[in-house]
Design an enzyme around this catalytic site. Sequence first.
Site, mmCIF file in Angstrom:
data_model
loop_
_atom_site.group_PDB
_atom_site.id
_atom_site.type_symbol
_atom_site.label_atom_id
_atom_site.label_comp_id
_atom_site.label_asym_id
_atom_site.label_seq_id
_atom_site.Cartn_x
_atom_site.Cartn_y
_atom_site.Cartn_z
ATOM 1 N N LYS A 1 0.859 -1.193 0.000
ATOM 2 C CA LYS A 1 0.000 0.000 0.000
ATOM 3 C C LYS A 1 0.882 1.226 0.000
ATOM 4 O O LYS A 1 1.975 1.215 0.581
ATOM 5 C CB LYS A 1 -0.867 0.042 1.265
ATOM 6 C CG LYS A 1 -2.089 0.906 1.111
ATOM 7 C CD LYS A 1 -3.156 0.162 0.342
ATOM 8 C CE LYS A 1 -4.398 0.941 0.102
ATOM 9 N NZ LYS A 1 -5.414 0.135 -0.582
ATOM 10 N N THR B 1 -15.353 -4.575 -7.893
ATOM 11 C CA THR B 1 -15.567 -4.662 -6.437
ATOM 12 C C THR B 1 -17.056 -4.844 -6.158
ATOM 13 O O THR B 1 -17.444 -5.688 -5.341
ATOM 14 C CB THR B 1 -15.057 -3.378 -5.744
ATOM 15 O OG1 THR B 1 -13.690 -3.215 -6.080
ATOM 16 C CG2 THR B 1 -15.188 -3.477 -4.233
ATOM 17 N N GLY C 1 -20.973 5.896 -3.229
ATOM 18 C CA GLY C 1 -19.886 6.331 -4.101
ATOM 19 C C GLY C 1 -19.726 5.376 -5.272
ATOM 20 O O GLY C 1 -20.692 4.738 -5.714
ATOM 21 N N GLY D 1 -20.641 1.833 -3.947
ATOM 22 C CA GLY D 1 -21.973 1.798 -3.337
ATOM 23 C C GLY D 1 -23.079 2.000 -4.356
ATOM 24 O O GLY D 1 -24.103 1.316 -4.334
HETATM 25 P P1 NAD Z 1 -15.843 6.563 -3.023
HETATM 26 O O1 NAD Z 1 -15.013 7.618 -2.408
HETATM 27 O O2 NAD Z 1 -16.200 6.621 -4.462
HETATM 28 O O3 NAD Z 1 -17.237 6.433 -2.232
HETATM 29 C C1 NAD Z 1 -17.378 6.560 -0.855
HETATM 30 C C2 NAD Z 1 -18.673 7.330 -0.630
HETATM 31 O O4 NAD Z 1 -18.977 7.302 0.756
HETATM 32 C C3 NAD Z 1 -18.576 8.804 -1.045
HETATM 33 O O5 NAD Z 1 -19.652 9.132 -1.891
HETATM 34 C C4 NAD Z 1 -18.642 9.554 0.296
HETATM 35 O O6 NAD Z 1 -19.284 10.810 0.174
HETATM 36 C C5 NAD Z 1 -19.445 8.595 1.140
HETATM 37 N N1 NAD Z 1 -19.232 8.692 2.574
HETATM 38 C C6 NAD Z 1 -18.077 8.934 3.258
HETATM 39 N N2 NAD Z 1 -18.280 8.886 4.567
HETATM 40 C C7 NAD Z 1 -19.603 8.594 4.730
HETATM 41 C C8 NAD Z 1 -20.399 8.370 5.870
HETATM 42 N N3 NAD Z 1 -19.904 8.443 7.108
HETATM 43 N N4 NAD Z 1 -21.704 8.079 5.677
HETATM 44 C C9 NAD Z 1 -22.225 7.999 4.440
HETATM 45 N N5 NAD Z 1 -21.505 8.191 3.309
HETATM 46 C C10 NAD Z 1 -20.205 8.460 3.465
HETATM 47 O O7 NAD Z 1 -15.111 5.190 -2.660
HETATM 48 P P2 NAD Z 1 -15.351 3.771 -3.350
HETATM 49 O O8 NAD Z 1 -14.346 3.555 -4.398
HETATM 50 O O9 NAD Z 1 -16.793 3.594 -3.655
HETATM 51 O O10 NAD Z 1 -14.952 2.810 -2.139
HETATM 52 C C11 NAD Z 1 -15.819 2.616 -1.051
HETATM 53 C C12 NAD Z 1 -15.106 1.798 0.017
HETATM 54 O O11 NAD Z 1 -14.749 0.537 -0.527
HETATM 55 C C13 NAD Z 1 -13.801 2.429 0.529
HETATM 56 O O12 NAD Z 1 -13.657 2.109 1.880
HETATM 57 C C14 NAD Z 1 -12.737 1.704 -0.265
HETATM 58 O O13 NAD Z 1 -11.505 1.645 0.432
HETATM 59 C C15 NAD Z 1 -13.358 0.324 -0.390
HETATM 60 N N6 NAD Z 1 -12.878 -0.409 -1.577
HETATM 61 C C16 NAD Z 1 -13.055 0.135 -2.802
HETATM 62 C C17 NAD Z 1 -12.590 -0.558 -3.920
HETATM 63 C C18 NAD Z 1 -12.794 -0.032 -5.302
HETATM 64 O O14 NAD Z 1 -12.617 -0.785 -6.253
HETATM 65 N N7 NAD Z 1 -13.170 1.224 -5.482
HETATM 66 C C19 NAD Z 1 -11.949 -1.799 -3.751
HETATM 67 C C20 NAD Z 1 -11.811 -2.332 -2.468
HETATM 68 C C21 NAD Z 1 -12.290 -1.622 -1.385
#
Ligand code: NAD
Length: 359
Positions: A82, A149, A181, A184
């Site tokens: 990382k 994911t 996001g 999600g």
């Molecule tokens: P992202 O930043 O696109 O989405 C996260 C969303 O969560 C954002 O829209 C943000 O506004 C919202 N958010 C933040 N804090 C919040 C809270 N307390 N309550 C409600 N909403 C909240 O990130 P992503 O790429 O969708 O990733 C989401 C999670 O999954 C992260 O923890 C990331 O580490 C994990 N992850 C992502 C991937 C990937 O392929 N993108 C892979 C493995 C793990």
Amino acid sequence: MAVHILDAMAREGFEQVLALHDRASGLRGFLGLHDTRQGPAFGGIRRLAYRDEKAALLDCLRLSKAMTEKCVLADLPAGGGKLVIMDREGLDLERAYRHVGRVVEQLGGRFYTGPDMGTGQRELGWVAAETRYATQPGDAGPGLLAESTAAGVFAGIRAALGQVFGSPRVAERTVVVQGLGQVGERLAALLIEGGAHVFGAEVDSERAQRVSAELGVELVPPGSEFRVPCDVFAPCAQGGILHDLSLEGLASRIVAGAANNVLARGIDGDRLHERGILYVPDVVICSGAVIRGAIFHLEGRRESLERIGERVGRTCERILQRAAEEDESPARVATREALERLGDSLDAPDSEPTPAAPR
Ligand code: NAD
């Protein structure tokens, strides 16, 4: 409290930690290579306004170790790494990311990197301009990692539903998605397509309104999502959100989502287990992106979403089955299985208490 870095590395089996500094861009950060015995390390670049150096270092260590577990449990010939960048005002982003790209290139393929919080298509473009070992955005790359994911999380939710209710069907199930996001939103779309009722909590209200209008997600105020009675709680925002306070009101049968390091502490997994809430370990369920990235880089092909989903779903089923047989928290079972596969023992070995640094 000081971090005794060599002791921490010995305790958790880290191979190498690089401290990164670049005068020209103002970059400060860390690159952790946890374990490359099975193959090169894979891990994204996280850019965050860390409180201090210690917080950044600890995040780097925690996340890179979790990546090793993720790769090993996903049967990938790869290990965990990382890179974290300490975000702050005045940081010259393009220069910083280009510097990071050169550092990655110098490692000569021991570390492959890609997106994470704070690092999207624009930043990856800068990194990929300097190294062959980064996920290229656009057509030259493996495809959108967030969609892989989401496909994996969807399959993991189905595996958990199968275990708890005897059927993996999502139709008529209620799911709370925290964070609409990149992952999600896609997960919500898959669930709604399958006939589930989806509640969503999102702190970015503009985004929340758009996703709700486009998909039919029922919005709940951020912060209240833990207490919404549901079949599945899917954390897709930040890590560390399941702790003493949030666990108390949690009203779901299953916790299964994309967020990394979702449990604040290991013991929180045991508490979920004691309360009869099935937790699908993050290191298993959110491996879709690394599966897609590793197959692309190591085998030169693009894995389909369908196959990624099948693969993650199978691993989730295996871990959940074993946890049920052993009446143990799936989080502990996943960690144990990863260690078994690596041939490591649970009580780690060669750490000597490090004396405090002289003042
Ligand atoms: P992202 O930043 O696109 O989405 C996260 C969303 O969560 C954002 O829209 C943000 O506004 C919202 N958010 C933040 N804090 C919040 C809270 N307390 N309550 C409600 N909403 C909240 O990130 P992503 O790429 O969708 O990733 C989401 C999670 O999954 C992260 O923890 C990331 O580490 C994990 N992850 C992502 C991937 C990937 O392929 N993108 C892979 C493995 C793990």
